[in-house]
Design a protein around this motif. Structure first.
Motif, PDB file in Angstrom:
ATOM      1  N   THR A 100     -14.175 -33.374 -27.582  1.00 50.87           N
ATOM      2  CA  THR A 100     -13.072 -32.538 -27.095  1.00 50.87           C
ATOM      3  C   THR A 100     -13.606 -31.480 -26.151  1.00 50.87           C
ATOM      4  O   THR A 100     -14.796 -31.157 -26.131  1.00 50.87           O
ATOM      5  N   GLU A 101     -12.735 -30.890 -25.349  1.00 53.87           N
ATOM      6  CA  GLU A 101     -13.134 -29.886 -24.389  1.00 53.87           C
ATOM      7  C   GLU A 101     -13.475 -28.551 -25.061  1.00 53.87           C
ATOM      8  O   GLU A 101     -14.154 -27.700 -24.497  1.00 53.87           O
ATOM      9  N   ASP A 102     -12.999 -28.367 -26.295  1.00 59.65           N
ATOM     10  CA  ASP A 102     -13.231 -27.123 -27.007  1.00 59.65           C
ATOM     11  C   ASP A 102     -14.667 -27.006 -27.508  1.00 59.65           C
ATOM     12  O   ASP A 102     -15.175 -25.913 -27.667  1.00 59.65           O
ATOM     13  N   SER A 103     -15.317 -28.113 -27.772  1.00 58.17           N
ATOM     14  CA  SER A 103     -16.668 -28.059 -28.337  1.00 58.17           C
ATOM     15  C   SER A 103     -17.670 -27.673 -27.255  1.00 58.17           C
ATOM     16  O   SER A 103     -17.559 -28.031 -26.088  1.00 58.17           O
ATOM     17  N   ASP A 104     -18.687 -26.867 -27.650  1.00 58.72           N
ATOM     18  CA  ASP A 104     -19.686 -26.389 -26.695  1.00 58.72           C
ATOM     19  C   ASP A 104     -20.974 -27.174 -26.826  1.00 58.72           C
ATOM     20  O   ASP A 104     -22.060 -26.639 -26.621  1.00 58.72           O
TER      21      ASP A 104
END
Length: 103
Positions: free
Chosen positions: A98-102
């Motif tokens: 997902t785009e939220d994970s760094d």
């Protein structure tokens, strides 16, 4: 059944006895068959033109039939199922983070 076998054995023995008799000329009796052409160490008789042309036409039709149906009905080889729509797959199914994970 035993009687029929005994008759067959009797006939074979009678033929063997008749074949072993010697002619006055000193030669044994030989069975002569006039059914087919003689082809020992030589090619047999050449087939007629109609048979050769018929074989070529039948072979050509067979290959046309096979290749035509392989091209037009390829589902017989690949299977009859719907191709999946890749636009309907989610990122989770594809393994995309997902785009939220760094990470």
């Amino acid at each position: 059944m035993l009687a029929s076998r005994a008759l067959l054995v009797g006939r074979l023995l009678a033929r063997g006895a008749a074949a072993s008799k010697v002619n006055p000329t000193g030669l044994r009796n030989q069975i002569v068959r006039h059914g087919h052409d003689w082809s020992y160490r030589v090619n047999g008789p050449k087939p007629e033109m109609l048979a050769r042309v018929g074989a070529q036409v039948a072979g050509g039709f067979m290959w046309w039939w096979i290749l035509w149906h392989l091209f037009h009905e390829y589902e017989h080889i690949t299977g009859e199922f719907d191709y999946p729509d890749p636009t309907a797959w989610t990122n989770a199914e594809l393994g995309i983070p997902t785009e939220d994970s760094d990470e």
